[in-house]
Design a protein around this motif. Structure first.
Motif, PDB file in Angstrom:
ATOM      1  N   GLN A  35       6.030 -31.773 -64.777  1.00  0.00           N
ATOM      2  CA  GLN A  35       4.832 -31.091 -65.257  1.00  0.00           C
ATOM      3  C   GLN A  35       3.754 -31.131 -64.170  1.00  0.00           C
ATOM      4  O   GLN A  35       3.094 -30.126 -63.894  1.00  0.00           O
ATOM      5  N   MET A  39       2.074 -27.956 -62.172  1.00  0.00           N
ATOM      6  CA  MET A  39       0.627 -27.756 -62.163  1.00  0.00           C
ATOM      7  C   MET A  39       0.084 -27.723 -60.737  1.00  0.00           C
ATOM      8  O   MET A  39      -0.754 -26.890 -60.408  1.00  0.00           O
ATOM      9  N   ARG A  43      -1.789 -24.513 -58.844  1.00  0.00           N
ATOM     10  CA  ARG A  43      -3.058 -24.629 -58.109  1.00  0.00           C
ATOM     11  C   ARG A  43      -2.888 -24.171 -56.663  1.00  0.00           C
ATOM     12  O   ARG A  43      -3.715 -23.451 -56.117  1.00  0.00           O
ATOM     13  N   LEU A  71       2.988 -27.276 -71.417  1.00  0.00           N
ATOM     14  CA  LEU A  71       1.664 -27.326 -70.785  1.00  0.00           C
ATOM     15  C   LEU A  71       0.700 -26.355 -71.451  1.00  0.00           C
ATOM     16  O   LEU A  71      -0.479 -26.668 -71.630  1.00  0.00           O
ATOM     17  N   LEU A  76      -3.316 -26.914 -70.985  1.00  0.00           N
ATOM     18  CA  LEU A  76      -3.469 -27.198 -69.561  1.00  0.00           C
ATOM     19  C   LEU A  76      -3.186 -25.980 -68.694  1.00  0.00           C
ATOM     20  O   LEU A  76      -3.665 -25.897 -67.554  1.00  0.00           O
ATOM     21  N   VAL A  77      -2.414 -25.060 -69.230  1.00  0.00           N
ATOM     22  CA  VAL A  77      -2.019 -23.850 -68.512  1.00  0.00           C
ATOM     23  C   VAL A  77      -2.141 -22.683 -69.467  1.00  0.00           C
ATOM     24  O   VAL A  77      -1.961 -22.835 -70.678  1.00  0.00           O
ATOM     25  N   LEU A  93      -4.058 -22.419 -64.291  1.00  0.00           N
ATOM     26  CA  LEU A  93      -4.536 -23.684 -64.847  1.00  0.00           C
ATOM     27  C   LEU A  93      -5.802 -23.423 -65.644  1.00  0.00           C
ATOM     28  O   LEU A  93      -6.655 -22.640 -65.231  1.00  0.00           O
ATOM     29  N   GLY A  97      -6.794 -28.318 -67.513  1.00  0.00           N
ATOM     30  CA  GLY A  97      -5.676 -28.581 -66.605  1.00  0.00           C
ATOM     31  C   GLY A  97      -6.150 -28.975 -65.220  1.00  0.00           C
ATOM     32  O   GLY A  97      -5.605 -29.894 -64.603  1.00  0.00           O
ATOM     33  N   LEU A 101      -5.427 -32.565 -63.545  1.00  0.00           N
ATOM     34  CA  LEU A 101      -4.697 -32.565 -62.277  1.00  0.00           C
ATOM     35  C   LEU A 101      -5.467 -33.305 -61.189  1.00  0.00           C
ATOM     36  O   LEU A 101      -4.885 -34.047 -60.394  1.00  0.00           O
TER      37      LEU A 101
END
Length: 160
Positions: A35, A39, A43, A71, A76-77, A93, A97, A101
């Motif tokens: 995960q 992420m 990014r 996610l 988070l996403v 994101l 998220g 992160l």
């Protein structure tokens, strides 16, 4: 101690290090290694499709989709259909998220990669050859896996 015992001890130490890091990652961030990798890739790549994520992380599209589903459920996403090509869906994101992160520890393989890349070319080749031979001796070479050091479920943490 015989050499085969020393090799088996080293393999067990690697497994233990992966297990402990996986537990630490889950406890500190609530994320699994894969995960976290997805992420970080979102990014890094910006507007990215699942296929691009899959290629970038060496995960199957099915695995990447399963991880993205979790996610997204956790906020988070988010996935957004492309304005330019309606067939494409991009992962982004969320603010939540991005915050998570930025606070998450680095994946264990990142430390390994950094140290491995500082080795001489001949030593990298020697290690690769040795580990591939061990994989073959354990009948593990047919398993299709991503370059992620993680034990247990790749979609959700098992340790809470």
């Amino acid at each position: 101690m015989e050499k085969h015992e020393e090799v088996l001890i080293s393999i067990r130490q690697i497994i233990r290090a992966i297990d402990l890091h996986s537990k630490k990652l889950s406890k500190e961030s609530g994320l699994t290694g894969p995960q976290l990798i997805l992420m970080r890739s979102i990014r890094e790549l910006g507007e990215v499709t699942i296929r691009q994520l899959s290629d970038h992380t060496n995960m199957s599209q099915a695995t990447a989709t399963t991880i993205l589903d979790r996610l997204e459920r956790n906020g988070l996403v988010q996935r957004v259909r492309s304005n330019k090509d309606k067939r494409k869906v991009h992962a982004h994101l969320t603010e939540k998220g991005n915050v998570l992160l930025s606070q998450a520890p680095m994946p264990l393989q990142q430390s390994f990669i950094t140290k491995f890349q500082h080795l001489e070319e001949w030593e990298q080749s020697l290690l690769l050859s040795s580990v591939q031979r061990i994989s073959s001796m354990m009948n593990a070479e047919e398993y299709d896996v991503a370059p992620v050091l993680e034990i247990g479920s790749i979609t959700q943490p098992e340790y809470k």
